[in-house]
Enzyme design. Structure first.
Site, mmCIF file in Angstrom:
data_model
loop_
_atom_site.group_PDB
_atom_site.id
_atom_site.type_symbol
_atom_site.label_atom_id
_atom_site.label_comp_id
_atom_site.label_asym_id
_atom_site.label_seq_id
_atom_site.Cartn_x
_atom_site.Cartn_y
_atom_site.Cartn_z
ATOM 1 C CE LYS A 104 0.238 3.323 4.833
ATOM 2 N NZ LYS A 104 0.265 3.448 6.262
ATOM 3 C CD GLU A 128 -2.733 5.300 7.048
ATOM 4 O OE1 GLU A 128 -2.762 5.435 5.808
ATOM 5 O OE2 GLU A 128 -1.744 4.832 7.668
ATOM 6 C CD GLU A 147 -3.170 -3.062 7.432
ATOM 7 O OE1 GLU A 147 -2.036 -3.229 6.973
ATOM 8 O OE2 GLU A 147 -3.845 -2.043 7.204
ATOM 9 C CG ASN A 184 -1.687 1.243 1.454
ATOM 10 O OD1 ASN A 184 -1.819 2.053 0.530
ATOM 11 N ND2 ASN A 184 -2.228 1.417 2.648
ATOM 12 C CB SER A 242 5.720 -2.348 11.877
ATOM 13 O OG SER A 242 5.264 -1.027 12.182
ATOM 14 C CG HIS A 279 -5.600 1.541 5.425
ATOM 15 N ND1 HIS A 279 -5.165 2.483 6.326
ATOM 16 C CD2 HIS A 279 -4.550 0.716 5.201
ATOM 17 C CE1 HIS A 279 -3.892 2.233 6.621
ATOM 18 N NE2 HIS A 279 -3.491 1.170 5.949
ATOM 19 N N GLY A 332 2.876 1.730 10.740
ATOM 20 C CA GLY A 332 3.834 2.819 10.581
ATOM 21 C C GLY A 332 4.568 3.198 11.863
HETATM 22 C C1 PEP Z 1 -0.493 -0.125 6.215
HETATM 23 O O1 PEP Z 1 -0.611 1.085 6.098
HETATM 24 O O2 PEP Z 1 -1.406 -0.872 5.817
HETATM 25 C C2 PEP Z 1 0.702 -0.653 6.847
HETATM 26 C C3 PEP Z 1 0.700 -1.892 7.224
HETATM 27 O O3 PEP Z 1 1.746 0.226 6.998
HETATM 28 P P1 PEP Z 1 3.224 -0.125 7.542
HETATM 29 O O4 PEP Z 1 3.661 -1.408 6.879
HETATM 30 O O5 PEP Z 1 4.065 1.043 7.164
HETATM 31 O O6 PEP Z 1 3.092 -0.303 9.034
#
Ligand code: PEP
Length: 243
Positions: A11, A91, A159, A9, A203, A89, A165
């Site tokens: 973003k 966000e 997630e 992703n 992460s 997601h 992040g």
């Molecule tokens: C995400 O935004 O779906 C995500 C998993 O981000 P990151 O891998 O940077 O934690």
């Protein structure tokens, strides 16, 4: 067996000159035994569509067309070359107030357009610390995953919001617990619930991917930051191939 999937992703990152990274990744991982999906910003979807990796959107509107300035429909993503779209997601849920019902409507729109929905669920840190993680997961599964979901048209991405992040990753036991719970709930609700691809996201890096992929019911990852550079995403894909 659920299909293995390494999904990236991007973003709100990526300009036309980022396509070199994707080209490099596609050359390294074309025809491997796992699906590789990149969800770039929508502005790059059509430019990526010819590459030998799957391309997806990061969000879609529930309607096929209409007076919705700035929005994109699932049909438009499909038309641009996408085969999947992320829905729900964290966000989007946090920054745009998306509810479970919104996520279900967007996922239904994905099916209507012939896209696979990558439906994201996960608890916040407060919910984790309050011991309500599995209740939150149950509510999100019940409210965000449409009844017409199948193992072909839907992928579930667990997630934990606090792991996205942040560099913080749940313990292997925590990941195993939630993924086993999701599998049980899907198997109870859908005939092919045992076949849904379940992703872990939050992460994931080359250095932790192998131990995460060794967890039962983890069939791949949704990766943010580490999907932006081919050299970072590549070891994650290789770890999934070897899992
Ligand atoms: C995400 O935004 O779906 C995500 C998993 O981000 P990151 O891998 O940077 O934690």
């Amino acid at each position: 067996m659920p299909r293995k999937l390494a999904a990236g992703n991007w973003k709100m990152n990526g300009l036309a000159n980022s396509l070199d990274e994707l080209r490099m990744l596609a050359e390294r991982h074309a025809n491997v035994g796992v699906d590789v999906l990149i969800c770039p910003p929508a502005t790059l979807i059509s430019a990526c569509a010819h590459l030998p990796v799957r391309i997806g959107g990061q969000d879609c509107h529930a309607h096929a067309s209409g007076a919705n300035t700035g929005d994109l429909s699932a049909e438009m993503l499909k038309d641009a070359g996408a085969s999947a779209v992320i829905t729900g997601h964290s966000e989007r849920r946090a920054d745009h107030g998306e509810t479970n019902a919104d996520v279900a409507a967007k996922s239904t729109a994905a099916y209507r357009a012939g896209l696979q929905a990558i439906i994201c669920i996960g608890e916040t840190l407060d919910q984790r610390e309050a011991g309500t993680t599995l209740d939150i997961i149950d509510g999100q599964l019940a409210g965000s995953v449409p009844d017409m979901a199948t193992a072909t048209n839907t992928v579930i991405a667990y997630e934990p919001v606090w792991a996205i992040g942040t560099g913080k990753v749940p313990t292997i036991a925590q990941i195993a617990d939630v993924h086993a719970h999701i599998r049980t709930r899907l198997a109870a609700r859908f005939d092919d619930g045992g076949e849904f691809t379940l992703l872990y996201g939050g992460s994931v890096k080359g250095s932790n991917a192998a131990e995460i992929f060794a967890v039962q019911n983890v069939n791949g990852a949704l990766v943010g930051g580490a999907s932006l550079k081919a050299d970072d995403f590549s070891p994650i894909i290789t770890a999934l191939e070897n899992a």
